[in-house]
Design a protein around this motif. Structure first.
Motif, PDB file in Angstrom:
ATOM      1  N   UNK A  76       1.000  -1.900   0.427  1.00  0.00           N
ATOM      2  CA  UNK A  76       0.035  -0.305   0.625  1.00  0.00           C
ATOM      3  C   UNK A  76       1.532   1.185  -0.117  1.00  0.00           C
ATOM      4  N   UNK A  77       2.214   1.427   0.357  1.00  0.00           N
ATOM      5  CA  UNK A  77       3.218   2.176   0.031  1.00  0.00           C
ATOM      6  C   UNK A  77       4.743   1.907   0.302  1.00  0.00           C
ATOM      7  N   UNK A  78       4.781   1.982  -0.860  1.00  0.00           N
ATOM      8  CA  UNK A  78       6.130   1.711  -1.254  1.00  0.00           C
ATOM      9  C   UNK A  78       7.285   2.217   0.218  1.00  0.00           C
ATOM     10  N   UNK A  79       7.204   3.048  -0.048  1.00  0.00           N
ATOM     11  CA  UNK A  79       8.189   4.240   0.783  1.00  0.00           C
ATOM     12  C   UNK A  79       8.158   3.200   2.188  1.00  0.00           C
ATOM     13  N   UNK A  80       6.973   2.981   2.548  1.00  0.00           N
ATOM     14  CA  UNK A  80       6.668   2.732   4.480  1.00  0.00           C
ATOM     15  C   UNK A  80       7.185   1.396   4.108  1.00  0.00           C
ATOM     16  N   UNK A  81       6.961   0.759   3.478  1.00  0.00           N
ATOM     17  CA  UNK A  81       7.159  -0.702   3.062  1.00  0.00           C
ATOM     18  C   UNK A  81       8.728  -1.494   3.001  1.00  0.00           C
ATOM     19  N   UNK A  82      10.106  -0.154   2.210  1.00  0.00           N
ATOM     20  CA  UNK A  82      11.693   0.000   2.416  1.00  0.00           C
ATOM     21  C   UNK A  82      11.541  -0.101   3.815  1.00  0.00           C
ATOM     22  N   UNK A  83      11.385   0.697   4.513  1.00  0.00           N
ATOM     23  CA  UNK A  83      11.395   0.900   5.402  1.00  0.00           C
ATOM     24  C   UNK A  83      11.610  -0.021   6.519  1.00  0.00           C
ATOM     25  N   UNK A  84      10.260  -0.513   6.576  1.00  0.00           N
ATOM     26  CA  UNK A  84      10.336  -1.876   7.560  1.00  0.00           C
ATOM     27  C   UNK A  84      11.115  -2.770   6.402  1.00  0.00           C
ATOM     28  N   UNK A  90      16.921  -5.874   6.350  1.00  0.00           N
ATOM     29  CA  UNK A  90      16.983  -6.588   4.389  1.00  0.00           C
ATOM     30  C   UNK A  90      17.692  -5.544   4.079  1.00  0.00           C
ATOM     31  N   UNK A  91      17.659  -5.255   3.311  1.00  0.00           N
ATOM     32  CA  UNK A  91      18.910  -4.663   2.212  1.00  0.00           C
ATOM     33  C   UNK A  91      17.506  -3.643   1.155  1.00  0.00           C
ATOM     34  N   UNK A  92      17.792  -2.181   0.536  1.00  0.00           N
ATOM     35  CA  UNK A  92      17.320  -2.180  -0.361  1.00  0.00           C
ATOM     36  C   UNK A  92      18.674  -1.809  -2.099  1.00  0.00           C
ATOM     37  N   UNK A  93      18.026  -2.749  -2.769  1.00  0.00           N
ATOM     38  CA  UNK A  93      18.846  -2.463  -4.366  1.00  0.00           C
ATOM     39  C   UNK A  93      18.319  -1.640  -4.849  1.00  0.00           C
ATOM     40  N   UNK A 106      10.356  -0.577  -5.643  1.00  0.00           N
ATOM     41  CA  UNK A 106      11.417  -0.739  -5.229  1.00  0.00           C
ATOM     42  C   UNK A 106      11.895  -2.466  -5.556  1.00  0.00           C
ATOM     43  N   UNK A 107      12.897  -1.753  -5.366  1.00  0.00           N
ATOM     44  CA  UNK A 107      13.961  -3.867  -5.227  1.00  0.00           C
ATOM     45  C   UNK A 107      14.455  -3.808  -4.200  1.00  0.00           C
ATOM     46  N   UNK A 108      14.257  -5.360  -3.006  1.00  0.00           N
ATOM     47  CA  UNK A 108      14.488  -5.573  -1.895  1.00  0.00           C
ATOM     48  C   UNK A 108      15.347  -6.912  -1.644  1.00  0.00           C
ATOM     49  N   UNK A 109      15.591  -6.777  -1.086  1.00  0.00           N
ATOM     50  CA  UNK A 109      16.208  -8.301  -0.260  1.00  0.00           C
ATOM     51  C   UNK A 109      16.137  -8.564   1.290  1.00  0.00           C
ATOM     52  N   UNK A 111      16.613 -10.335   4.613  1.00  0.00           N
ATOM     53  CA  UNK A 111      17.574 -10.567   5.933  1.00  0.00           C
ATOM     54  C   UNK A 111      18.328 -11.753   5.271  1.00  0.00           C
ATOM     55  N   UNK A 112      17.482 -13.275   4.780  1.00  0.00           N
ATOM     56  CA  UNK A 112      18.391 -14.353   3.918  1.00  0.00           C
ATOM     57  C   UNK A 112      18.703 -13.584   3.356  1.00  0.00           C
ATOM     58  N   UNK A 113      18.632 -13.252   2.046  1.00  0.00           N
ATOM     59  CA  UNK A 113      19.565 -12.488   0.801  1.00  0.00           C
ATOM     60  C   UNK A 113      18.438 -12.790  -0.245  1.00  0.00           C
ATOM     61  N   UNK A 114      17.383 -13.053  -0.020  1.00  0.00           N
ATOM     62  CA  UNK A 114      16.869 -13.006  -1.594  1.00  0.00           C
ATOM     63  C   UNK A 114      15.797 -12.091  -1.609  1.00  0.00           C
ATOM     64  N   UNK A 115      15.860 -12.340  -3.358  1.00  0.00           N
ATOM     65  CA  UNK A 115      15.773 -10.059  -3.352  1.00  0.00           C
ATOM     66  C   UNK A 115      14.337 -10.330  -4.546  1.00  0.00           C
ATOM     67  N   UNK A 116      13.220  -9.737  -4.045  1.00  0.00           N
ATOM     68  CA  UNK A 116      11.991  -9.256  -4.797  1.00  0.00           C
ATOM     69  C   UNK A 116      11.599  -8.077  -4.643  1.00  0.00           C
ATOM     70  N   UNK A 117      10.319  -7.880  -5.036  1.00  0.00           N
ATOM     71  CA  UNK A 117       9.916  -6.216  -5.636  1.00  0.00           C
ATOM     72  C   UNK A 117       9.580  -6.367  -5.013  1.00  0.00           C
ATOM     73  N   UNK A 118       8.665  -4.742  -4.974  1.00  0.00           N
ATOM     74  CA  UNK A 118       7.402  -4.501  -4.168  1.00  0.00           C
ATOM     75  C   UNK A 118       6.462  -3.493  -5.275  1.00  0.00           C
TER      76      UNK A 118
END
Length: 255
Positions: A76-84, A90-93, A106-109, A111-118
């Protein structure tokens, strides 16, 4: 903005350095019709199954990124999601960006290292994930080093619920998760000999009309059947395959 709930599988994206070959392969295997998106300064192609847009194929600007399939989930909110994501380890790619007519992504990772998109979509009616249609996303598997911690992360981020947990013997447990009352995927421990990049990753499954016919199309088009056909609960069969560039994906359907 959209009122789509967090955590819906909503898009599938292939990174490929040979988009012409990828386009031909998936058109042959899944029956997709692929067109150029017309993005200025980028080669991004859109794949349709019937009347529904289901996936993208793109050439990354930075060389060195391995060819792979990435799954996007709604937020529902990409910016809030990457903060979470970052708060949870996790990390932001790729920082949030707007795509005209589509939404904010956004594209993130994890905590274990799997990459996914938001994706924070403008339109909540996307049909890329549909378990009743061929050529669409059907299932999602997370291969990870710590399934318990991974589920805690995604459950907090997307509200996914734990489902059936099955004993796979030497492979450990297979933990199904659901979203809004529907089972949409499973998580299992990454094994050293498991096909894929060797690090945690998301494996998308696409629905097909016949697992045997689809497996033949994979090999006839230059890909490889990595494992299967194998029967799974519910009467379906699965095949894990790789395309000619080495990207791992899976197919599910009747025999």
């Amino acid at each position: 903005m959209t009122t789509t709930p967090n955590g819906n599988p909503c898009w599938y994206e292939l990174t490929s350095y040979n988009p012409d070959a990828a386009q031909a392969f998936y058109a042959a295997v899944l029956g997709w019709k692929v067109t150029n998106a017309g993005m200025e300064g980028a080669d991004y192609r859109l794949a349709a199954a019937g009347d529904d847009m289901v996936a993208g194929i793109w050439v990354p600007e930075a060389q060195g990124m391995p060819p792979f399939w990435m799954v996007y989930f709604t937020t529902g909110n990409c910016d809030t999601a990457i903060e979470a994501v970052t708060k949870a380890g996790g990390k932001v790619h790729m920082e949030p960006n707007d795509v005209p007519g589509t939404g904010r992504f956004a594209v993130v990772q994890d905590p274990q290292g799997a990459v996914f998109g938001l994706l924070q979509p403008l339109d909540s009616k996307g049909n890329a994930f549909d378990q009743k249609k061929t050529g669409h996303g059907n299932w999602h598997e997370l291969m990870t080093t710590d399934p318990k911690e991974a589920f805690a992360f995604y459950s907090e981020l997307f509200g996914w619920k734990a489902g059936t947990s099955m004993d796979m013997g030497a492979m450990g447990r297979y933990d199904i998760f659901s979203h809004q009352g529907t089972d949409i995927g499973g998580m299992m421990r990454l094994a050293p000999d498991m096909p894929g990049p060797g690090t945690p990753f998301w494996l998308p499954y696409f629905g097909i009309e016949s697992i045997d016919a689809a497996a033949k199309r994979v090999t006839a088009s230059g890909g490889k059947v990595v494992s299967g056909p194998q029967d799974v609960p519910g009467g379906a069969f699965i095949v894990v395959a790789s395309d000619p560039q080495g990207s791992i994906f899976a197919l599910v359907g009747p025999r």
